[in-house]
Scaffold this motif. Structure first.
Motif, short mmCIF file in Angstrom:
data_model
loop_
_atom_site.label_atom_id
_atom_site.label_comp_id
_atom_site.label_asym_id
_atom_site.label_seq_id
_atom_site.Cartn_x
_atom_site.Cartn_y
_atom_site.Cartn_z
N GLU A 209 2.07 -2.92 -11.08
CA GLU A 209 2.87 -2.29 -9.96
C GLU A 209 2.13 -1.41 -9.08
OE1 GLU A 209 7.36 -1.82 -10.82
OE2 GLU A 209 6.44 -1.36 -12.77
N VAL A 210 2.14 -1.49 -7.79
CA VAL A 210 1.56 -0.78 -6.92
C VAL A 210 2.55 -0.07 -6.03
CG1 VAL A 210 -0.78 -2.16 -7.00
CG2 VAL A 210 0.89 -2.38 -5.03
N PRO A 211 2.44 1.04 -5.67
CA PRO A 211 3.58 1.95 -5.12
C PRO A 211 3.77 1.40 -3.39
CG PRO A 211 1.55 3.29 -5.45
CD PRO A 211 1.38 2.01 -6.20
N ILE A 212 4.85 1.27 -3.06
CA ILE A 212 4.96 0.52 -1.73
C ILE A 212 5.90 1.59 -1.07
CG2 ILE A 212 4.45 -1.75 -1.73
CD1 ILE A 212 7.69 -2.18 -1.68
N THR A 213 6.03 1.81 0.48
CA THR A 213 7.35 2.33 0.93
C THR A 213 8.05 1.27 1.43
OG1 THR A 213 6.17 4.31 1.47
CG2 THR A 213 7.99 3.69 2.93
N PHE A 214 9.42 1.09 0.97
CA PHE A 214 10.27 0.15 1.31
C PHE A 214 11.20 0.57 2.49
CE2 PHE A 214 14.33 -1.92 1.22
CZ PHE A 214 14.29 -3.11 0.96
#
Ligand code: GDP
Ligand code: MG
Length: 251
Positions: A209-214
């Motif tokens: 999992e890589v962090p994203i801004t949704f």
């Protein structure tokens, strides 16, 4: 889950698959943004004969850019089958990596290079809202609570160490999709994402999992429905109670 000892494997040719239903105000922008953020990738729009003319706009984009493709289906048949149709098209066409991305701008194309780099040492990479550094912008508290609650339920029921199993911004290796038996997937919506995550893990695939801004969509309407939420609830409950993961491991 971050695999640590795996050697990196070059990715090859990438297809970004964008399902659309009534995304007239978003389709051109998302295609342009993907092209800018990751010029080497190809794009496949899977449109379900959107009444608002999204398919026709996509056809025009194809005419001016041969690396944009459009798959037109006769009518709205759900997100899961749209992705399966897109995956099948891309596997047949010989792509090495398939990316899932929403058309509505919630998934930032600028995250694509990081997701693809992570896939060099994984079989599935999920752009995750719920790992440190990940976040959600502009969602009502109730919607975020639903999504977070769904992910806790998934972890409890299925015992998988994934924080955002319902996330729809993700990249698969073609080999992973070939191994997980797409032909008998009949989950839709969020459950489709959970199902494919579970199938990847069941077959020994490495998930990162890589962090994203949704960011919640600014234009057009969500197609989320109560039916989609209930589908995920009952299917995940059934899989958890029948020990799907353990029985498949033995198989
Ligand atoms: N082809 C196709 N695309 C769909 C369907 N349902 C949703 N989509 C697309 O899937 C993506 C995510 O849907 P969205 O309504 O934004 O769901 P939400 O983000 O959960 O609210 C968008 O690009 C939609 O246009 C469908 O039945 N067929
Ligand atoms: Mg959306």
């Amino acid at each position: 889950m971050i695999p640590t000892e795996r050697p990196t494997v070059p990715l090859g040719q990438v297809a970004v698959i964008i399902p659309t239903y009534n995304e007239r105000d978003n389709i051109e922008s998302i295609v342009t943004r993907v092209r800018t953020a990751a010029p080497a990738v190809d794009i496949l729009v899977v449109d379900d004969n959107s009444p608002d003319g999204t398919g026709e706009i996509a056809d025009k984009l194809t005419a001016s850019d041969p690396r944009v493709h459009v798959l037109r289906r006769p009518g709205k048949s759900g997100l899961g089958t749209a992705y399966i149709a897109g995956f099948s098209w891309a596997l047949e066409a010989g792509y090495d990596v398939m990316v899932e991305m929403d058309a509505d701008g919630s998934h930032d194309p600028q995250d694509l290079p990081v997701i693809l780099t992570a896939l060099e040492s994984a079989d599935l990479v999920i752009g995750s809202r719920y790992v440190p550094g990940g976040t959600v912008v502009n969602w009502p508290k109730s919607r975020e609570a639903l999504s977070r609650g769904a992910n806790i339920y998934v972890r409890l029921m299925l015992g998988i160490p994934v924080r955002d199993a319902t996330g729809g911004y993700r990249a698969y290796r073609a080999a992973t999709l070939r191994q997980i038996g797409l032909e008998d997937v009949d989950s839709q919506g969020y459950c489709f994402q959970i199902d494919l995550t579970l199938r990847t893990i069941e077959r020994g695939g490495a998930v990162t999992e890589v962090p994203i801004t949704f960011t919640e969509r600014a234009r057009g309407a969500s197609k989320m429905s109560r039916a989609i939420v209930f589908e995920a609830l009952w299917r995940v409950g059934l899989w958890g109670l029948t020990g799907r993961r353990r029985s498949r491991r033995r198989a």
